[in-house]
Design a protein around this motif. Structure first.
Motif, PDB file in Angstrom:
ATOM      1  N   PRO A  90      -8.375  81.138  41.757  1.00  0.00           N
ATOM      2  CA  PRO A  90      -7.839  81.071  40.392  1.00  0.00           C
ATOM      3  C   PRO A  90      -7.576  82.457  39.805  1.00  0.00           C
ATOM      4  O   PRO A  90      -6.572  82.657  39.090  1.00  0.00           O
ATOM      5  N   SER A  91      -8.445  83.420  40.093  1.00  0.00           N
ATOM      6  CA  SER A  91      -8.238  84.786  39.606  1.00  0.00           C
ATOM      7  C   SER A  91      -6.979  85.394  40.207  1.00  0.00           C
ATOM      8  O   SER A  91      -6.213  86.079  39.529  1.00  0.00           O
ATOM      9  N   SER A  94      -3.844  83.867  38.668  1.00  0.00           N
ATOM     10  CA  SER A  94      -3.598  84.407  37.326  1.00  0.00           C
ATOM     11  C   SER A  94      -3.071  85.837  37.392  1.00  0.00           C
ATOM     12  O   SER A  94      -2.149  86.200  36.656  1.00  0.00           O
ATOM     13  N   GLY A  98       0.635  84.615  37.464  1.00  0.00           N
ATOM     14  CA  GLY A  98       0.632  84.221  36.061  1.00  0.00           C
ATOM     15  C   GLY A  98       0.424  82.735  35.873  1.00  0.00           C
ATOM     16  O   GLY A  98       0.795  82.165  34.848  1.00  0.00           O
ATOM     17  N   LEU A 100      -2.230  79.453  35.781  1.00  0.00           N
ATOM     18  CA  LEU A 100      -3.622  79.080  35.549  1.00  0.00           C
ATOM     19  C   LEU A 100      -3.964  77.818  36.330  1.00  0.00           C
ATOM     20  O   LEU A 100      -3.321  76.780  36.158  1.00  0.00           O
ATOM     21  N   THR A 258      -9.095  90.344  35.617  1.00  0.00           N
ATOM     22  CA  THR A 258      -7.983  89.870  36.431  1.00  0.00           C
ATOM     23  C   THR A 258      -6.754  90.764  36.273  1.00  0.00           C
ATOM     24  O   THR A 258      -5.817  90.678  37.075  1.00  0.00           O
TER      25      THR A 258
END
Length: 387
Positions: A90-91, A94, A98, A100, A258
């Motif tokens: 997930p990091s 992001s 970009g 989520l 991040t």
């Protein structure tokens, strides 16, 4: 990458690094010595596996004990891989896309799209070169953590400090406060170190596949390998703890913003390393289970079925569990401690007693090593459970 949290479990000042580094050094020495004992036991008995060495040195009736311990160790390792991927991806999504995504989406997605196909592969030789990527990635991460500690990017006025939630922001105790050094949670770090140095289930294979595998050459390679690993562990643990103190996450990469591209590349390196290391470790889990069940005939259909079932169970556990620090500590204190310290020392003592009388002069040192491992395991288990 979980070791900074192990230090944070008992200390909040730079003074905590003194006992931490001391314990890391002790664990490295003892772990390397026990790794050597396993290879030597294989050499003395002519065994080709951990289980076979136990059968010949101790007893065939209890050979299921090292087999079960190795199965549990590799299972917990694979579970930790899944948990790390579920928070790392997930990091990355992001930072670079970009986008989520939730932890659950990342876990289910990577398992379905990447891990399952990799684990269903019949030959893993093509994945061998990617182990080098993992090693290079860890050294890069170590250097990146050193840079961020030195440049103060996560200090009070650092450029990334505002990106962090309160629970991941640097937090330190008072310099004069030394009470934490007597905190029994120090044994969490001891237990995590067993997981960090864990490679002992592969010691027989390492010895057998080593070119010109004399015991002298084997011990030299083992000594150098554990020394380099120790230096890397000390550096990563020290830089991570010096940057974030008691706020260190179970995976210290979670502490970094991040938006920090330097550390985002570390996440990429770790993710790639885990993806291609996963099927190698998973193969040990699957083969270990079939060995325990004494399944000799292993057609592709059976292997595929076992792979799907095991991977489903591991993914379910990775979804349910979130405390990586506690998993690493519990695994290290129990199964890891047995595979690293207890089983090798007992096997070597029996080997000296029944097969090689000339080794008896070394038995007191081996027995002391086993007793130290037993004490660390009991205390580590108690602390890991109670915390």
């Amino acid at each position: 990458l979980g070791l900074p949290a192990g230090i944070a479990a008992f200390g909040g000042t730079s003074m905590a690094l003194i006992p931490a580094v001391t314990l890391m050094t002790l664990a490295g020495l003892l772990s390397g010595y026990c790794f050597s004992l396993i290879g030597r036991a294989c050499a003395y008995t002519g065994a080709k596996s951990y289980r076979q060495a136990w059968e010949r040195a101790v007893s065939p009736k209890t050979a299921w004990i090292p087999a079960a311990a190795c199965f549990m160790v590799t299972s917990c390792s694979v579970l930790a891989y899944s948990m790390i991927l579920s928070v790392t991806l997930p990091s990355l999504a992001s930072a670079f896309l970009g986008v989520l995504i939730t932890r659950t989406q990342a876990l289910v997605g990577v398992t379905t799209v990447a891990l399952l196909p990799l684990c269903l592969m019949k030959s893993l030789k093509s994945l061998g070169p990617f182990s080098l990527v993992g090693i290079m990635g860890m050294f890069y991460t170590c250097i990146a953590m050193f840079i961020r500690w030195m440049d103060g990017s996560y200090g009070v006025t650092g450029r990334f400090i505002r990106d962090l939630p309160l629970d991941l922001s640097p937090r330190f105790g008072r310099p004069e406060d030394l009470g934490d050094l007597l905190n029994p949670n120090i044994f969490l770090l001891v237990s995590m170190l067993s997981t960090a140095f864990m490679a002992h289930y592969n010691a027989p294979k390492f010895y057998l596949e080593l070119k010109n595998n004399t015991l002298r050459r084997y011990n030299t390679v083992v000594g150098v390998s554990f020394f380099v690993s120790l230096l890397l562990f000390v550096a990563v643990a020290s830089f991570g703890f010096a940057t974030f103190g008691k706020a260190c996450s179970g995976l210290v990469l979670n502490n970094y913003s991040t938006d920090d591209k330097l550390m985002s590349l570390s996440r990429v390196a770790v993710a790639v390393s885990l993806l291609f290391s996963y099927p190698l470790a998973f193969g040990g889990v699957r083969d270990g289970l079939l060995d325990l069940l004494k399944v000799e005939k292993r057609p592709d259909s059976l292997l595929n079925t076992i792979t799907v079932l095991l991977l489903t169970m591991i993914t379910g556990l990775a979804y349910a569990l979130t405390d990586l620090r506690k998993l690493l500590a519990f695994n290290g204190a129990t199964w890891g401690n047995a595979v690293i310290y207890l089983l090798p020392t007992y096997m070597f003592i029996q080997c000296a007693k029944n097969l090689r009388p000339e080794l008896r002069k070394e038995v007191p040192i081996v027995a002391l090593t086993g007793l130290i491992g037993l004490a660390m395991g009991l205390l580590g288990t108690a602390i890991a459970v109670s915390s």
